[in-house]
Structure formats: C-alpha cells, structure tokens
Scaffold this active site. Structure first.
Site, PDB file in Angstrom:
ATOM      1  CG  ASP A  93      -0.931   2.837  -5.527  1.00 23.01           C
ATOM      2  OD1 ASP A  93      -1.428   2.451  -6.609  1.00 23.01           O
ATOM      3  OD2 ASP A  93      -1.032   2.182  -4.464  1.00 23.01           O
ATOM      4  CD  GLU A 132      -2.010  -1.286  -4.027  1.00 22.11           C
ATOM      5  OE1 GLU A 132      -1.509  -0.451  -4.802  1.00 22.11           O
ATOM      6  OE2 GLU A 132      -3.096  -1.120  -3.449  1.00 22.11           O
ATOM      7  CG  HIS A 146      -3.063  -0.219  -7.995  1.00 26.62           C
ATOM      8  ND1 HIS A 146      -3.503   0.425  -6.860  1.00 26.62           N
ATOM      9  CD2 HIS A 146      -4.157  -0.301  -8.800  1.00 26.62           C
ATOM     10  CE1 HIS A 146      -4.790   0.696  -6.986  1.00 26.62           C
ATOM     11  NE2 HIS A 146      -5.212   0.277  -8.153  1.00 26.62           N
ATOM     12  CG  ASP A 193      -8.342  -6.623  -9.533  1.00 28.23           C
ATOM     13  OD1 ASP A 193      -9.482  -6.506 -10.006  1.00 28.23           O
ATOM     14  OD2 ASP A 193      -7.495  -5.732  -9.582  1.00 28.23           O
TER      15      ASP A 193
HETATM   16  C1  F6R Z   1      -9.588  -2.923 -11.229  1.00 28.16           C
HETATM   17  C2  F6R Z   1      -8.165  -2.798 -10.979  1.00 28.16           C
HETATM   18  C3  F6R Z   1      -7.528  -1.527 -10.578  1.00 28.16           C
HETATM   19  C4  F6R Z   1      -8.190  -0.268 -11.115  1.00 28.16           C
HETATM   20  C5  F6R Z   1      -7.528   0.949 -10.516  1.00 28.16           C
HETATM   21  C6  F6R Z   1      -8.154   2.234 -11.004  1.00 28.16           C
HETATM   22  O1  F6R Z   1      -9.902  -4.258 -11.612  1.00 28.16           O
HETATM   23  O2  F6R Z   1      -7.512  -3.778 -11.080  1.00 28.16           O
HETATM   24  O3  F6R Z   1      -6.179  -1.561 -11.025  1.00 28.16           O
HETATM   25  O4  F6R Z   1      -8.094  -0.256 -12.514  1.00 28.16           O
HETATM   26  O5  F6R Z   1      -7.631   0.885  -9.119  1.00 28.16           O
HETATM   27  O6  F6R Z   1      -9.454   2.346 -10.507  1.00 28.16           O
HETATM   28  P1  F6R Z   1     -10.428   3.470 -11.045  1.00 28.16           P
HETATM   29  O7  F6R Z   1     -10.721   3.153 -12.461  1.00 28.16           O
HETATM   30  O8  F6R Z   1     -11.659   3.332 -10.177  1.00 28.16           O
HETATM   31  O9  F6R Z   1      -9.727   4.764 -10.875  1.00 28.16           O
END
Ligand code: F6R
Length: 255
Positions: free
Chosen positions: A134, A141, A136, A65
């Site tokens: 959450d 989301e 995702h 992303d």
């Molecule tokens: C990152 C992404 C997100 C993260 C998620 C967890 O490219 O797509 O899904 O993997 O937000 O983030 P962290 O690792 O910072 O807890």
C-alpha cells in the site's frame, strides 16, 4: 533518484549490498528495516563481515519501527528480528547496546516515540527501506502526515493481512498498533536505499517513482530526498513507464 532494475531479486540484493558497502560510512548510524525484503541484504552483510570486508562494529543501528504490545521474547518483535540478523561478532559485528528500536513495551508509547525521535536525531547516515504493497515506508500508512516524526501508528487491514505470514497466517495475531519513524524522520537520513521485489510491489513503486507526491502513497515523499537509491527486480519494476530509460541511466553510471 538512482534506479537499478535487476533481472532477479538475488541480483537486486547483490546490487543493494554493493551500494550499502560503498556508501555507508562505517562508524556512523545505519537505519535498518525489517520485513522479508532486506533479509538477503543482511545475509550479504554477514558474509562480508566473515570475509573481513565489512563491519558494523563501532556503528549504531536504528530500527524503522516496532510493534506495540508484542511479547518481549516474540521472534517477530523487530528488536529480536534485528538482533538475530545483525548482532554479534558472528553476524555483522554490531553490538546489542548499539541497536536502537522504539520501545513497543513502554507504558507510555507516546513518550517512547518522543524518546526515539530524540535518540535518532540528527538522522542516520544511510537508511535501508522496504515498502508495503500500500506504499507505506516504515509503518507510515496512507493518509498520514508527510511531515510526521516518530509516532504511534495504526496498521491498515492490508498491512496486517500482508504480515499475517509472520504470525501463523492468522491476522488476529498481527498487532494492530506500532511505533514508527515518521516520514520526516526517514527523510532526515543522509542517504536512502529502498529495495522492492516482486509483483505485489509494482503499483507502489510506480507511484513512488512516477506518481504525484501524495499522502495516499506515503513512499512518494522520497521524490523530495536528494540522495535516494532504489533497487528493484523486473517484477517490481513491471508498471514503470520509463523502465528502459532508468536502466540506461544506471548502466551509464555503473560501467
Ligand atoms: C519494516 C517496515 C515496512 C516493510 C514493508 C515491506 O521495518 O518498516 O515498511 O519494509 O512492510 O515488508 P516486506 O519486506 O516484508 O514486504
């Protein structure tokens, strides 16, 4: 699902690095996540590259992303994060021209999403994933389509709060929109490697592993993928009902 539960994040990261180096076919496409979870894994890949045991030279890498509208030189722009972590002979051998990220600066983000979907087809060999508190994956989301392709996403308040730590702890600086691989795009990877560490991820991981498949917890779609490895620490595994059973299975295959 293959589920590894390590005592600590450091031990989980070491397991994830071993799995990746054994299972990623060099020369193919690697799906890369951002956020804090995979940073230790990227460090291990750099060490292995320095030791001559692993290289992304000749491989391509595709981001999950990208924020929309973030400045081109912002350190939290995911293209910049991934370049800093992985690109160069002194990192993993990945070349800048082989790093693909959705174009969050495009005048037409919907077209950029379609272009990215086309670029990533037919799917990466192995996709690294983190997970949001959450549930995702990518920035898919709660409430989105389980069959989505790369699209424009709107970040939840929860995700923007979680990510404020990368933006001077100021939620107003966290972008509101992103381009993200869809859940069907992610499911198109041949192999998935999901890492989750810390108590904040425990509820999401309970849902992903033991809950019903539901758009409310997007990561639960992984139950439909035939080749998923999940690496947790004890804190992220804290709500699993069958944790001891998963550990016994992992140990029986990894003696
Ligand atoms: C990152 C992404 C997100 C993260 C998620 C967890 O490219 O797509 O899904 O993997 O937000 O983030 P962290 O690792 O910072 O807890």
């Amino acid at each position: 699902m293959r589920i590894a539960i390590a005592p600590t994040e450091a031990e989980g990261t070491a397991i994830a690095a071993r799995v990746l180096m054994e299972r990623f076919e060099q020369g193919k496409a690697l799906g890369v996540a951002t956020g804090s979870t995979p940073l230790g894994l990227y460090e291990k890949l750099r060490e292995a590259h320095a030791a001559g045991e692993f290289t992304l030279s000749g491989s391509s890498a595709y981001a999950l992303d990208e924020y929309i509208g973030i400045d081109a030189d912002h350190p939290e722009r995911y293209r910049n994060v991934l370049a800093t972590e992985l690109v160069g002979e002194d990192k993993t051998g990945l070349k800048d021209e082989d790093l693909y990220t959705p174009d969050g600066l495009a005048d037409d983000p919907a077209q950029a999403a379609a272009d990215y979907e086309e670029a990533i087809a037919p799917g990466v060999d192995l996709q690294i994933l983190g997970i949001g508190s959450d549930g995702h994956i990518g920035f898919n989301e709660p409430g989105g389509s389980l069959a989505s392709r790369t699209h424009i996403g709107v970040l939840t308040e929860q995700t923007r709060t979680d990510n404020a730590r990368f933006f001077d702890n100021d939620i107003d600086k966290v972008p509101t929109h992103c381009l993200t691989q869809g859940l069907a795009t992610i499911m198109g990877a041949k192999k998935l490697l999901l890492l989750a560490f810390g108590e904040k991820k425990a509820e999401a991981m309970k849902q992903v592993i033991e809950g019903p498949v539901s758009a409310f917890w997007p990561g639960t779609i992984l139950q439909h993928h035939p080749d998923v490895t999940i690496v947790l620490d004890e804190a992220a595994a804290g709500k699993l009902q069958l944790a001891d059973y998963y550990k016994a299975i992992w140990d029986s295959w990894n003696k």
